[in-house]
Design a protein around this motif. Structure first.
Motif, short mmCIF file in Angstrom:
data_model
loop_
_atom_site.label_atom_id
_atom_site.label_comp_id
_atom_site.label_asym_id
_atom_site.label_seq_id
_atom_site.Cartn_x
_atom_site.Cartn_y
_atom_site.Cartn_z
N GLY A 132 0.82 -1.21 0.00
CA GLY A 132 0.00 0.00 0.00
C GLY A 132 0.85 1.25 0.00
N ALA A 133 0.28 2.33 -0.54
CA ALA A 133 0.99 3.61 -0.59
C ALA A 133 0.04 4.77 -0.32
N GLY A 134 -1.05 4.50 0.42
CA GLY A 134 -1.99 5.55 0.77
C GLY A 134 -1.61 6.21 2.09
N GLY A 135 -2.59 6.87 2.69
CA GLY A 135 -2.32 7.61 3.93
C GLY A 135 -1.82 6.72 5.05
N ALA A 136 -2.40 5.53 5.19
CA ALA A 136 -1.99 4.63 6.27
C ALA A 136 -0.57 4.11 6.02
N ALA A 137 -0.26 3.76 4.78
CA ALA A 137 1.09 3.26 4.45
C ALA A 137 2.14 4.34 4.76
N VAL A 155 5.17 -1.47 -1.65
CA VAL A 155 4.64 -2.25 -2.78
C VAL A 155 3.21 -1.77 -3.03
N ASN A 156 2.94 -1.33 -4.25
CA ASN A 156 1.60 -0.79 -4.50
C ASN A 156 1.11 -1.10 -5.90
N ARG A 157 -0.23 -1.22 -6.03
CA ARG A 157 -0.84 -1.44 -7.35
C ARG A 157 -0.46 -0.30 -8.28
N THR A 158 -0.63 0.92 -7.83
CA THR A 158 -0.27 2.08 -8.66
C THR A 158 1.18 2.43 -8.33
N ILE A 159 2.08 2.02 -9.20
CA ILE A 159 3.50 2.11 -8.89
C ILE A 159 3.94 3.57 -8.71
N SER A 160 3.28 4.50 -9.45
CA SER A 160 3.69 5.91 -9.32
C SER A 160 3.46 6.41 -7.89
N ARG A 161 2.40 5.92 -7.24
CA ARG A 161 2.14 6.35 -5.85
C ARG A 161 3.21 5.79 -4.91
N ALA A 162 3.63 4.54 -5.17
CA ALA A 162 4.71 3.96 -4.36
C ALA A 162 5.99 4.77 -4.56
N THR A 195 -2.96 -1.73 2.71
CA THR A 195 -3.98 -1.47 1.69
C THR A 195 -5.35 -1.70 2.34
N SER A 196 -6.40 -1.41 1.59
CA SER A 196 -7.74 -1.72 2.11
C SER A 196 -8.19 -3.11 1.66
N LEU A 197 -7.29 -3.86 1.01
CA LEU A 197 -7.62 -5.22 0.58
C LEU A 197 -7.75 -6.14 1.78
N GLY A 198 -8.77 -6.99 1.75
CA GLY A 198 -9.01 -7.89 2.87
C GLY A 198 -10.05 -7.37 3.83
N MET A 199 -10.40 -6.10 3.67
CA MET A 199 -11.42 -5.49 4.53
C MET A 199 -12.80 -5.95 4.06
N ILE A 200 -13.74 -6.00 4.99
CA ILE A 200 -15.10 -6.39 4.64
C ILE A 200 -15.61 -5.52 3.47
N ASP A 220 -1.50 -6.68 9.95
CA ASP A 220 -2.47 -6.12 9.01
C ASP A 220 -3.11 -4.94 9.71
N ILE A 221 -3.22 -3.80 9.05
CA ILE A 221 -3.88 -2.70 9.75
C ILE A 221 -5.38 -2.67 9.47
N VAL A 222 -5.83 -3.50 8.53
CA VAL A 222 -7.27 -3.71 8.38
C VAL A 222 -7.77 -4.43 9.64
N ASP A 243 -2.84 -8.32 14.84
CA ASP A 243 -3.97 -7.75 14.10
C ASP A 243 -4.02 -6.22 14.23
N GLY A 244 -4.91 -5.60 13.45
CA GLY A 244 -4.96 -4.14 13.36
C GLY A 244 -5.86 -3.47 14.39
N LEU A 245 -6.57 -4.27 15.19
CA LEU A 245 -7.48 -3.66 16.16
C LEU A 245 -6.70 -2.85 17.21
N MET A 247 -4.03 -1.17 16.82
CA MET A 247 -3.64 0.15 16.29
C MET A 247 -4.77 1.14 16.48
N LEU A 248 -5.99 0.70 16.18
CA LEU A 248 -7.16 1.57 16.36
C LEU A 248 -7.29 2.01 17.82
N LEU A 249 -7.08 1.06 18.73
CA LEU A 249 -7.23 1.37 20.16
C LEU A 249 -6.11 2.30 20.63
#
Ligand code: NAP
Length: 282
Positions: A132-137, A155-162, A195-200, A220-222, A243-245, A247-249
């Motif tokens: 992932g290369a978004g805000g969380a990454a 590692v990211n789907r959109t390589i330019s963002r990585a 990434t947000s992959l794996g999230m409900i 996983d931060i999801v 797990d990512g819970l 981190m939220l707490l």
């Protein structure tokens, strides 16, 4: 400001119904017997600047800011710390006199979750691979580079963002596509899904862990579901997982302390309440 009145705090976002922050902060208010309140407020993007400029007039001492308002909160703050400035995003606001102060607690939330759940995880930092290369990454990479991990592969789907993210950090960080992942995993000490992959209601994260060393830590931060497909696959082959819970707490702790004057503990009862709530949603 109505001094003397019980302190009031908020979480603001659009939409906001999905936020579990009220559950967390109301648990702590009750646990520490504090006469305060914490409410979720839905504010549309075109109204957020006015909301942030005026929330003190409504008696709020501060609050959390979630998607899509973290950059607006950064811009609204009179004072920010190094972390918020690097991330260009604020998720926690509080007032000091007439000044609006902001920070971003995702970094310390991510690190404290690992410190508590996997003691010693960063004692001998090696190679980290972040998906992932978004805000969380960005927050995760900032935290890992601060703890001495190198290299830090993004590692990211959109390589330019990585590439943009890696360029922000310089040498410890490198940019990659998912096609390179199998080669990168071979010496990875820490694998993070940001990434947000794996999230409900999202696509699964479909990667092959075969080349990952069995002692590599996988996190996983999801956190919806709490046991993601990645964590389940890693645990099946014997890797330690976090797990990512948590981190939220943990990211909620500094805000509560600023607004209500008590540094709260992330305890098992709180985690159980969140698990029940997430289980009910899933
Ligand atoms: P974001 O800025 O929107 O970034 C999303 C990331 O996921 C991007 O790297 C994106 O890749 C990737 N992605 C999305 N759909 C994809 C797909 N179909 N295939 C491949 N990659 C895909 O979101 P964010 O704010 O970084 O948040 C990411 C996740 O972290 C969310 O699930 C969020 O709930 C979670 N999170 C958890 C915590 C916590 O406390 N545990 C805190 C913050 C965030 P592209 O760049 O190619 O689009």
């Amino acid at each position: 400001m109505n001094s003397g009145a019980p302190p009031k705090a908020f979480v603001v976002g659009w939409p906001i119904a999905q936020s579990r922050s009220p559950l967390i902060h109301r648990y702590w208010l009750q646990k520490y017997e504090i006469a305060g309140s914490y409410d979720a407020i839905a504010v549309e993007p075109d109204r957020i600047s006015a909301f942030l400029a005026g929330f003190g007039d409504d008696g709020f001492v501060g609050g959390n800011v979630t998607i899509p308002h973290k950059t607006a909160a950064f811009n609204a703050a009179d004072e920010t710390d190094d972390t918020a400035r690097f991330l260009n995003a604020v998720n926690t606001l509080w007032r000091e006199g007439d000044r609006l102060c902001g920070t971003n607690t995702d970094v310390c939330g991510f690190l404290q979750n690992l410190d508590e759940t996997a003691p010693g995880w960063a004692d001998d930092p090696g190679a980290a691979t972040i998906l992932g290369a978004g805000g969380a990454a960005r927050a995760v990479a900032y935290g890992l580079i601060g703890r001495g991990f190198a290299p830090v592969r993004i590692v990211n789907r959109t390589i330019s963002r990585a590439g943009e993210l890696a360029a922000l950090f310089g040498p410890p960080a490198t940019a990659h596509s998912f096609k390179e992942l199998a080669g990168l995993l071979g010496d990875t000490a820490l694998l993070v899904n940001a990434t947000s992959l794996g999230m409900i209601n999202h696509d699964p994260l479909d990667i092959d862990l075969a080349s990952l060393p069995l002692d590599a830590l996988v996190t996983d931060i999801v956190y919806v579901p709490v046991e993601t497909g990645l964590l389940a696959a890693a645990a099946r082959r014997g890797n330690p997982t976090v797990d990512g819970l948590g981190m939220l707490l943990h990211q909620a702790v500094p805000g509560f302390q600023k607004w209500f004057g008590v540094r709260p503990q992330v305890d098992q009862r709180l985690r159980a309440r969140l698990l029940a709530d997430i289980g009910a949603a899933g």
